[in-house]
Design an enzyme around this catalytic site. Structure first.
Site, PDB file in Angstrom:
ATOM      1  N   LYS A 175      40.041  51.289  25.776  1.00 56.29           N
ATOM      2  CA  LYS A 175      41.187  50.588  25.194  1.00 56.29           C
ATOM      3  C   LYS A 175      41.409  49.274  25.943  1.00 56.29           C
ATOM      4  O   LYS A 175      41.924  49.245  27.043  1.00 56.29           O
ATOM      5  CB  LYS A 175      42.467  51.415  25.264  1.00 56.29           C
ATOM      6  CG  LYS A 175      43.519  50.817  24.339  1.00 56.29           C
ATOM      7  CD  LYS A 175      44.926  50.773  24.869  1.00 56.29           C
ATOM      8  CE  LYS A 175      45.372  49.713  25.787  1.00 56.29           C
ATOM      9  NZ  LYS A 175      45.723  48.410  25.242  1.00 56.29           N
ATOM     10  N   GLU A 250      43.720  50.246  39.872  1.00 57.30           N
ATOM     11  CA  GLU A 250      43.583  48.964  40.570  1.00 57.30           C
ATOM     12  C   GLU A 250      44.781  48.139  40.121  1.00 57.30           C
ATOM     13  O   GLU A 250      44.842  47.699  38.979  1.00 57.30           O
ATOM     14  CB  GLU A 250      42.243  48.339  40.184  1.00 57.30           C
ATOM     15  CG  GLU A 250      41.710  47.389  41.217  1.00 57.30           C
ATOM     16  CD  GLU A 250      42.327  46.019  41.066  1.00 57.30           C
ATOM     17  OE1 GLU A 250      43.274  45.723  41.832  1.00 57.30           O
ATOM     18  OE2 GLU A 250      41.907  45.266  40.189  1.00 57.30           O
ATOM     19  N   CYS A 284      44.998  39.486  40.065  1.00 56.64           N
ATOM     20  CA  CYS A 284      45.653  40.387  41.016  1.00 56.64           C
ATOM     21  C   CYS A 284      45.337  39.951  42.445  1.00 56.64           C
ATOM     22  O   CYS A 284      46.008  40.349  43.384  1.00 56.64           O
ATOM     23  CB  CYS A 284      45.228  41.827  40.765  1.00 56.64           C
ATOM     24  SG  CYS A 284      43.474  42.043  40.767  1.00 56.64           S
ATOM     25  N   GLU A 348      54.953  40.974  42.633  1.00 59.43           N
ATOM     26  CA  GLU A 348      53.890  40.217  41.980  1.00 59.43           C
ATOM     27  C   GLU A 348      54.462  39.375  40.836  1.00 59.43           C
ATOM     28  O   GLU A 348      55.336  39.825  40.095  1.00 59.43           O
ATOM     29  CB  GLU A 348      52.854  41.192  41.414  1.00 59.43           C
ATOM     30  CG  GLU A 348      51.631  40.482  40.869  1.00 59.43           C
ATOM     31  CD  GLU A 348      50.513  41.456  40.497  1.00 59.43           C
ATOM     32  OE1 GLU A 348      50.794  42.455  39.845  1.00 59.43           O
ATOM     33  OE2 GLU A 348      49.361  41.174  40.866  1.00 59.43           O
TER      34      GLU A 348
HETATM   35  C1  UN1 Z   1      41.905  40.987  38.860  1.00 67.88           C
HETATM   36  O1  UN1 Z   1      42.398  39.901  38.978  1.00 67.88           O
HETATM   37  O2  UN1 Z   1      42.501  41.905  38.229  1.00 67.88           O
HETATM   38  O3  UN1 Z   1      38.179  38.522  43.147  1.00 67.88           O
HETATM   39  C2  UN1 Z   1      40.582  41.354  39.387  1.00 67.88           C
HETATM   40  C3  UN1 Z   1      38.712  37.984  42.194  1.00 67.88           C
HETATM   41  C4  UN1 Z   1      38.477  38.524  40.828  1.00 67.88           C
HETATM   42  C5  UN1 Z   1      39.563  39.542  40.632  1.00 67.88           C
HETATM   43  C6  UN1 Z   1      39.578  40.237  39.378  1.00 67.88           C
HETATM   44  N1  UN1 Z   1      37.148  39.022  40.696  1.00 67.88           N
HETATM   45  O4  UN1 Z   1      39.473  37.059  42.323  1.00 67.88           O
END
Ligand code: UN1
Length: 464
Positions: A175, A250, A284, A348
């Protein structure tokens, strides 16, 4: 040109059972409709899980190197479609082309890594404590994997999850975020074109509440891999606990870059500009806090303000644009509404917003850097090796960069965070295969007689 998209279930392209649809528009040009997509629900998930369960019984028996061969074809097809996929992704979610090309490339890298893992998937052989007995632990597939992914890396993040899930012999119900369903559809087309058999990958479009939670709560889904907000992650964890499924989360970050007074300031400036404003701050791993040593604070803030005012914002398809739009109006409102009395120093934001904080020393810098419920990425700029190693030891995060920004993790290393950024699993590299496989311990007794372990074979010698 807009298109009517469908779900992909059991090897067939189908509408949602309800017949309902939702729209996907270009955030840089709201009048451009990318397409309409099925607004699916529980009943669509039901059929998809059933298809995945049936397909699992065959797919788990395909030798892992053969599954790897398919992954190699997936990588090749992604290479041949790279530019088209990147342009579609920019139209769909706004990132500039250089970044969407990078996103697709990360998927390609992940495919080729998975291809070679088909010839590893190492287990262990260990000596038995008895004679004429052999002992080993092997990796086995788990079953049906529910994959729920965000819009900020619409290609890379699904590949981080789907490719190792498939290589390990699991089947998938996918999804994708409802802001990026077209990129997800292209990925599923590629998997099918590369030879993934019917039912092995199933795509169900729709909202998190309707589709996502139906996957998470389904008793016949064995594992969930989710990337998204900490709030949703907690809810997934609660719901999944009812069926005791394995869950990889995550989640959010509140990442900081610490700049010491001995740092190369121009380098640190380039770093924070990329870390905070790259991908419009919608990572993130984005730099959300800048911690400046008091000796360089005022000077650095002046340099930063000058450079930020020069950044070129606009449509990500246009040459020279450095920062694209936020993914949608809701996200833009969230970013624009931030005020100092909000908890911006702790929570965040997921947008191009940077808090600047003055620190007196390395110790204070690390203390403030650690003072958040999250622990994903972190960065220190220093030319003093002692400072660097103390930071590596004392920063509480899943990733620490030295003299590099908080973003830009490489696909073949572990990726994930501590504290409320996750629940202890790692994506990327070799570590993600621990999530997508189960250990089976095997003992083979070739003595021809009954040998008893856990009967005391080491009697105490009372004479000595
Ligand atoms: C995300 O932003 O959910 O290392 C993960 C980095 C990217 C992060 C992706 N590969 O900035």
């Amino acid at each position: 040109m807009s298109k009517r998209y469908q779900n992909f279930i059991g090897g067939h392209w189908v509408d949602a059972k309800s017949g309902q649809t939702f729209e996907n528009r270009n955030p840089a040009n709201w009048s451009e409709l990318i397409g309409t997509f099925p607004k699916s629900g529980k009943e669509d998930v039901e059929v998809a899980v059933r298809a995945a369960r049936v397909a699992f019984e065959k797919w788990r028996l395909v030798p892992a190197p053969r599954r790897g061969d398919i992954m190699r074809k997936v990588g090749d097809l992604m290479v041949s479609r790279k530019e088209e996929l990147s342009r579609l992704m920019t139209r769909e979610m706004g990132k500039v082309l250089a970044e969407t090309r990078g996103d697709v490339q990360e998927g390609i890298d992940t495919a080729y890594y998975a291809a070679t893992e088909g010839r590893r998937l190492f287990g262990h052989t260990v000596p038995s404590e008895l004679e004429n007995k052999f002992a080993m632990a092997i990796r086995i597939p788990i079953g049906v994997a529910g994959i729920v992914t965000p819009w900020n890396f619409p290609m890379a993040i699904p590949t981080w999850k789907i490719f190792p899930a498939l290589l390990s012999g699991n089947t998938v119900v996918f999804k994708p975020a409802s802001d990026t369903p077209a990129t997800a559809t292209a990925l599923v087309e590629i998997l099918t074109d590369a030879g993934v058999p019917e039912g092995v990958v199933n795509l169900v479009h729709g909202g998190g509440g309707d589709v996502g939670m139906s996957i998470v709560s389904h008793p016949d889904v064995d594992l969930i891999s989710f990337t998204g907000s900490t709030g949703v992650g907690k809810r997934i964890s609660e719901v999944a606990s009812a069926t005791l499924k394995r869950v990889s989360l995550e989640l959010g970050g509140k990442n900081a870059q610490l700049v010491m007074d001995d740092a190369a300031l121009d380098l640190a400036l380039d770093g924070v500009l990329w870390g905070a404003f790259g991908t419009t701050g919608q990572r993130c791993t984005a730099t959300s806090r800048l911690l400046l040593h008091e000796k360089i604070h005022d000077h650095f803030v002046e340099m930063l303000v000058n450079r930020v005012s020069l950044l070129r914002l606009g449509d990500g398809l246009k040459e020279g644009v450095e920062i694209g739009p936020c993914v949608n109006e809701g996200q833009r409102q969230t970013v624009m509404n931030v005020k100092p009395d909000h908890r911006i120093a702790k929570e965040e934001i997921f947008g191009p917003v940077l808090s600047v904080i003055k620190v007196k020393s390395l110790d204070e810098g690390i203390r403030i850097l650690n003072d958040t419920v999250y622990g994903l990425s972190s960065s220190i700029y220093t030319s003093n090796i002692n400072n660097a190693f103390r930071a590596i030891r004392d920063i509480h995060a899943g990733i620490t960069y030295v003299n590099a920004p908080t973003i830009g993790a490489e696909a073949h290393l572990p990726f994930g965070g501590v504290k409320q950024t996750g629940n202890g699993h790692r994506e990327g590299g070799w570590t993600v295969y621990d999530f997508f496989t189960e250990w089976k311990t095997v003992y083979i007794d070739y003595s021809g007689g009954l040998q008893r372990a856990q009967i005391d074979n080491y009697p105490i010698d009372n004479k000595s």
